[in-house]
Design a protein around this motif. Sequence first.
Motif, short mmCIF file in Angstrom:
data_model
loop_
_atom_site.label_atom_id
_atom_site.label_comp_id
_atom_site.label_asym_id
_atom_site.label_seq_id
_atom_site.Cartn_x
_atom_site.Cartn_y
_atom_site.Cartn_z
N ALA A 264 -12.30 -11.02 -10.17
CA ALA A 264 -13.66 -11.46 -10.52
C ALA A 264 -13.68 -12.97 -10.66
N ARG A 265 -14.72 -13.59 -10.08
CA ARG A 265 -14.90 -15.05 -10.16
C ARG A 265 -16.37 -15.34 -10.37
N GLU A 266 -16.64 -16.32 -11.21
CA GLU A 266 -18.01 -16.79 -11.36
C GLU A 266 -18.10 -18.13 -10.65
N VAL A 267 -18.95 -18.18 -9.64
CA VAL A 267 -19.08 -19.39 -8.81
C VAL A 267 -20.54 -19.73 -8.57
N GLU A 268 -20.78 -20.97 -8.21
CA GLU A 268 -22.12 -21.44 -7.87
C GLU A 268 -22.13 -21.84 -6.40
N VAL A 269 -22.17 -20.85 -5.53
CA VAL A 269 -22.26 -21.09 -4.09
C VAL A 269 -23.35 -20.20 -3.52
N ALA B 38 -19.58 -19.91 3.77
CA ALA B 38 -18.96 -21.20 4.12
C ALA B 38 -18.74 -22.06 2.88
N GLU B 39 -19.70 -22.05 1.95
CA GLU B 39 -19.55 -22.82 0.72
C GLU B 39 -18.40 -22.27 -0.13
N LEU B 40 -18.23 -20.95 -0.14
CA LEU B 40 -17.13 -20.34 -0.89
C LEU B 40 -15.79 -20.76 -0.28
N VAL B 41 -15.68 -20.74 1.03
CA VAL B 41 -14.45 -21.16 1.72
C VAL B 41 -14.12 -22.60 1.35
N ALA B 42 -15.12 -23.47 1.35
CA ALA B 42 -14.91 -24.88 1.00
C ALA B 42 -14.49 -25.01 -0.47
N LEU B 43 -15.15 -24.28 -1.36
CA LEU B 43 -14.82 -24.34 -2.79
C LEU B 43 -13.38 -23.92 -3.04
N LEU B 44 -12.93 -22.89 -2.33
CA LEU B 44 -11.57 -22.38 -2.50
C LEU B 44 -10.53 -23.18 -1.71
N GLU B 45 -11.01 -24.18 -0.94
CA GLU B 45 -10.15 -25.06 -0.14
C GLU B 45 -9.21 -24.26 0.77
N GLU C 225 -20.55 -17.15 11.71
CA GLU C 225 -21.63 -16.65 10.86
C GLU C 225 -21.46 -17.02 9.38
N TRP C 226 -20.37 -17.65 9.03
CA TRP C 226 -20.10 -17.98 7.62
C TRP C 226 -21.20 -18.85 7.02
#
Length: 68
Positions: A9-14, A18-25, A44-45
Amino acid sequence: MNLYVNGEAREVEVASLAELVALLELPVARIAIELNREVVRRGEWERTMLKDEDRIEIVHFVGGGARV
């Protein structure tokens, strides 16, 4: 928003995958992503919007093996 990434479980603001991939580097060229049991193509990301409680599985490709 709450997401499950590889079962965690993760709480993120994306907004998008594609934004999730960038956030997780993550290394874009060496991963595959499944969203709610459906494979999402790399192209399609950007337009794949995430929703609260989505389940995402990310697989990293690893090179190697025996020399022939």
